[in-house]
Design an enzyme around this catalytic site. Structure first.
Site, PDB file in Angstrom:
ATOM      1  N   HIS A   1       0.864  -1.181   0.000  1.00  0.00           N
ATOM      2  CA  HIS A   1       0.000   0.000   0.000  1.00  0.00           C
ATOM      3  C   HIS A   1       0.900   1.230   0.000  1.00  0.00           C
ATOM      4  O   HIS A   1       1.846   1.298   0.782  1.00  0.00           O
ATOM      5  CB  HIS A   1      -0.884  -0.028   1.251  1.00  0.00           C
ATOM      6  CG  HIS A   1      -1.999   0.977   1.225  1.00  0.00           C
ATOM      7  ND1 HIS A   1      -1.771   2.324   1.326  1.00  0.00           N
ATOM      8  CD2 HIS A   1      -3.341   0.826   1.119  1.00  0.00           C
ATOM      9  CE1 HIS A   1      -2.937   2.956   1.280  1.00  0.00           C
ATOM     10  NE2 HIS A   1      -3.907   2.072   1.159  1.00  0.00           N
TER      11      HIS A   1
ATOM     12  N   ARG B   1      -6.515  10.638  -0.001  1.00  0.00           N
ATOM     13  CA  ARG B   1      -6.351  11.122  -1.376  1.00  0.00           C
ATOM     14  C   ARG B   1      -7.709  11.289  -2.060  1.00  0.00           C
ATOM     15  O   ARG B   1      -7.902  12.188  -2.857  1.00  0.00           O
ATOM     16  CB  ARG B   1      -5.440  10.169  -2.155  1.00  0.00           C
ATOM     17  CG  ARG B   1      -3.973  10.303  -1.740  1.00  0.00           C
ATOM     18  CD  ARG B   1      -3.116   9.186  -2.297  1.00  0.00           C
ATOM     19  NE  ARG B   1      -3.234   7.955  -1.518  1.00  0.00           N
ATOM     20  CZ  ARG B   1      -3.162   6.742  -2.010  1.00  0.00           C
ATOM     21  NH1 ARG B   1      -2.980   6.563  -3.303  1.00  0.00           N
ATOM     22  NH2 ARG B   1      -3.272   5.687  -1.226  1.00  0.00           N
TER      23      ARG B   1
END
Lengths: 605, 246
Positions: free
Chosen positions: A236, A256
């Site tokens: 990740h 994000r």
């Protein structure tokens, strides 16, 4: 022969995260007896840590979304190595599965008209992730748990399965121990579902807990099932990097999705510098467009920070390696900047990302509404795993099923965020359903007690080994460091060959580790036993990574930077145990896509 | 790197005592890191429950210098440096071993409570419509990570041991999350009054103070439930109505 406490079920589910609980609920609906094994306490499994959301084409926020788009997104994200039938079933069935959770009490965040709200996430064309702030996994596991406890399922908390039991070819049950007293137990079952999650503890930097030692992968492999695509380990892109003790803890992609940007030490949004061909048409080419996308502008394309995880992780590594990293060896993830765009930005961030706010404030003294976070890749998920039939989730071993992270097929070379929570619902349900069907059609299989005695003796060996033997924690730490260094984001023939050699050496040492104390709640003994599983999955990952001489999705080879070997075609790597006990690997060509599915992919560009 | 002394509770239900360990502390460490270091280097068989190490699963509850806390969210830099740090298991639950207690009572009690029972769906596709503002307060309750620290400090359980008559703050929060759920149709007030013992709570708010999720347990869950119970069973008009209608 010693006497073991024995339980007899129609269906035994091993693992009580989302997939295991969903399978148990489905199996119990057929009025068959169901046993559920939790490695920890009920409700503490890894699903609880999932943050961003569950992907389902509900089309509540953008009516252009539907299963076809979700299917195409999943296939593209997986570099077309996914099992297309699984991707199809997943995309079609996820919406119904999410709605069902609401009927069991889950409370997702709402849209203005009172429906389930959905958010943007990497690789998903439309806002698709149903969520609850950034604690979606907790909401899901609690809804499943609180519904599940009323379905007549017998729950065994803090139990570990050390071996599956077979009778001839088919499954007969499982053998394990309970943590509290260290007593052995036999679970006889007509069908067994593995839902044990992942392998993160094979690496040093990981978002995974102590439980994630590849138990299901290893149990299935030793029972004769196949493992596919084990080289695809998802790093990740955004784990915490500082302070050292929290290194690896997940920072949700939701940051994000809400407008957070990645910058390097020069303040540059480096994600704009490298947008893969496959995603050019879908990606914003300027910051303004990217921002508009995160705020729901339907004509805008997504910012490059929301490219797939494999790509973002590689870009971060490149920035760090080329000397443009943050002070502690990561890059900056900045959500505080949105104050330039939004009034009340601080409050907005705290509402949308409460646990991220909390996590950085308490563990790193960082106020994310004011300053940027430092982030870097962390081992998060394995796309590869136990090979299953797409519709029924049955493995090559009759009566043995697998679902969730330990099963493979849906995610191909890279998983899209949000697709794991939907995966465990859709395929957990299917595994439960078909395991129940198998149990209804097949009788009990006799358990061979001599086989059980032999396993029990093996399990107790760490106590009997010489005190000169290594401390199990040391071997675990050595394995984790080796895997991190040699089988991490960047791999090569040299590193992988060396890794396989070191695994052999560590396996030898692991056989001699010494456990102190007695059998009661003895963490050292448990660590010694988990080593076997960790070594098995580590070997499988390294072997598969060596076999795939190409860089694709989450698998990157320094010596083969191109996507695929010429004329090699699309294939899965398949690992199996030979009769003499060694691990073998072969390639399995992926069959041509069904025509209607090809059309969908072509249409979606 | 500084050496710090820990006094850790070791033993089982029959015999347990504090054992001292010394270990290195580096920047940013939390208590759970120190416990893990001690476990890996000096006490392999030390029993400690943990999972996520990020304050999300509620497994590593303990009493640190006498304060009920999650070990994974308690930073070493927030504890006094000049004296040993004591780490004990939760005292309101029976000891299994070292830092691990038997919390199964919480699970058993929850199982006995009336489950979520939704009204028929609002829409033809089987879904419901709910306003965000109507679920905000229930979402607060659903933040609970079941660490049971609130149960650990509640004097009704800890000192008076009324486990048979009182379900404790965690399960009142659970009851509140169901009772205030906009689409739930079940009524749990009789149980709250009779078998769950909500009357025993004298709102000292100890539970609220220790909640690592900052759930306002007393004010937002327990007091409103108490009010509902009073309205239902002690309201004079309702009482008269019950007499005449029975």
């Amino acid at each position: 022969m010693s006497a073991y406490e024995t339980y007899d079920y129609d269906i035994l589910i091993i693992g009580a995260g989302g997939a295991g609980l969903r399978a148990a609920i489905e199996a119990a609906a057929s009025n068959l007896s169901v046993g559920l094994i939790c490695k920890s306490l009920l409700g503490k499994a890894h699903t609880v840590m999932a943050e961003g959301g569950v992907a389902a084409a509900l089309a509540n926020v953008d009516e252009r979304d539907n299963w076809r788009v979700h299917f195409a997104d999943t296939m593209r994200g997986g570099q077309y190595l996914s099992n297309a039938r699984m991707a199809e079933l997943h995309a079609k069935e996820a919406p119904e599965q999410v709605r069902e959770l609401e009927a069991w009490g889950a409370l997702f965040d709402r849209t203005a008209d009172g429906s389930i709200l959905q958010r943007n996430f990497g690789g998903h064309q439309y806002p698709r992730l149903a969520h609850v702030g950034d604690r979606t996994g907790l909401e899901m596991i609690r809804a499943l748990q609180d519904h599940g406890i009323h379905q007549g399922i017998e729950v065994h908390m803090e139990h570990t399965i050390v071996s599956l039991l077979k009778n001839g070819e088919r499954i007969a049950g499982a053998f394990g121990y309970e943590r509290e007293k260290g007593r052995f137990k036999i679970f006889s079952a007509k069908a067994v579902v593995l839902a044990t999650g992942g392998i993160g503890k094979a690496y040093k930097v990981t978002s995974n807990s102590w439980e994630y030692t590849g138990d299901g992968h290893s149990l299935a492999y030793h029972a004769g099932a196949e493992l596919i695509d084990m080289e695809f380990v998802q790093f990740h892109p955004t784990g915490m990097v500082w302070p050292p003790s929290v290194r690896g803890i997940l920072v949700t992609e939701g940051v994000r999705g809400e407008g957070g940007i990645l910058t390097n030490s020069e303040g540059r949004r480096f994600m704009f510098d490298d947008i893969p061909e496959l995603y050019k048409n879908q990606t914003a080419d300027n910051p303004e467009e990217g921002w508009r996308y995160t705020q729901g502008d339907r004509d805008a394309r997504r910012p490059p920070e929301l490219l797939t995880r494999d790509h973002v992780a590689r870009c971060i590594v490149r920035e760090v390696e080329e000397g443009r990293g943050s002070p502690h060896g990561g890059v900056f993830l900045d959500i505080a900047w949105i104050k330039e765009k939004l009034p009340n930005a601080a409050e907005h961030i705290r509402r949308k990302l409460p646990s991220m706010y909390h996590q950085f404030k308490e563990l790193a003294d960082i106020d994310i509404t004011v300053e940027p976070m430092e982030v870097g890749p962390t081992t998060h998920y394995i796309m590869g795993g136990i090979r299953v039939d797409a519709d029924t989730q049955m493995t090559a071993v009759p009566g043995l099923f697998a679902a969730g992270e330990c099963a493979a097929g849906l995610h191909g070379a890279n998983r899209l965020g949000g697709n794991s929570l939907s995966d465990l619902l859709v395929f957990g349900k299917r595994a439960g359903e078909y395991a129940a069907q198998f149990a209804a059609e097949n009788g009990n299989a006799q358990i061979d007690t001599a086989q059980v005695d032999a396993i029990a003796a093996e399990v107790l060996k760490p106590f009997e080994n010489s005190p000169e033997g290594d401390n199990p924690y040391q071997i675990q730490a050595q394995l984790q460091e080796m895997m991190q260094e040699l089988v991490g984001i960047a791999r090569s023939q040299e590193s992988l060959t060396q890794a396989l050699e070191e695994i052999q050496g560590l396996a030898e040492k692991a056989r001699a580790v010494h456990a102190i104390g007695n059998r009661e709640y003895n963490a050292g003994w448990h660590t010694a036993l988990d080593l076997d599983n960790l070594l098995t999955v580590s070997e499988a990952i390294a072997l598969a990574a060596l076999e795939r001489r190409a860089s694709i999705g989450a698998h990157s080879r320094d010596d083969y930077p191109e996507k695929e070997e010429p004329r090699a075609g699309k294939y899965n790597t398949v690992i199996q145990k030979t009769p003499d006990g060694t691990m073998t690997i072969r390639r399995n060509l992926i069959p041509e896509l069904r025509e209607d599915l090809q059309t969908i992919i072509a249409e979606m560009g | 790197m500084a050496k710090t002394t820990f006094r850790i509770w070791r033993g089982d239900a029959n015999h347990a005592k504090f054992v001292e360990y010394e270990t290195d502390i580096s920047e940013g460490m939390v208590v759970l890191d120190a416990i893990h270091r001690i476990q890996a280097e000096q006490a392999n068989d030390l029993a400690v429950r943990w999972n996520c190490k990020a304050g999300k699963c509620g497994s590593c509850s303990a009493e640190i210098n006498g304060n009920p806390k999650l070990m994974c969210m308690t930073r070493m830099s927030d504890l006094p440096e000049d004296q040993p740090i004591t780490v004990e298991p939760m005292r309101a639950f029976p000891l299994i071993k070292d830092l691990v207690t038997d919390v199964s009572w919480n699970f058993k009690v929850k199982e006995k409570m009336k489950p979520f029972t939704p009204r028929p769906p609002d829409a033809e596709d089987g879904t419901w419509r709910m306003e965000q503002e109507d679920i905000d307060h229930v979402q607060e309750f659903r933040k609970c990570i079941e660490c049971f620290l609130c149960q650990d400090v509640c004097h009704v359980l800890r000192e008076h041991e009324l486990h048979e008559e009182f379900i404790g703050p965690r399960l009142f929060v659970y009851a509140a999350s169901l009772e205030m759920h906009p689409i739930d149709t079940e009524n749990r007030l009789a149980e709250l009054k009779d078998t769950d013992g909500i009357g025993y709570c004298n709102i000292t708010k100890c539970c609220t103070k220790v909640c690592p999720e900052h759930i306002t347990i007393t004010d937002n869950a327990i007091i409103p439930l108490k009010e509902r119970v009073v309205d239902e069973f002690y309201d004079p008009v309702k009482k008269l109505f019950r007499i005449f209608s029975s």
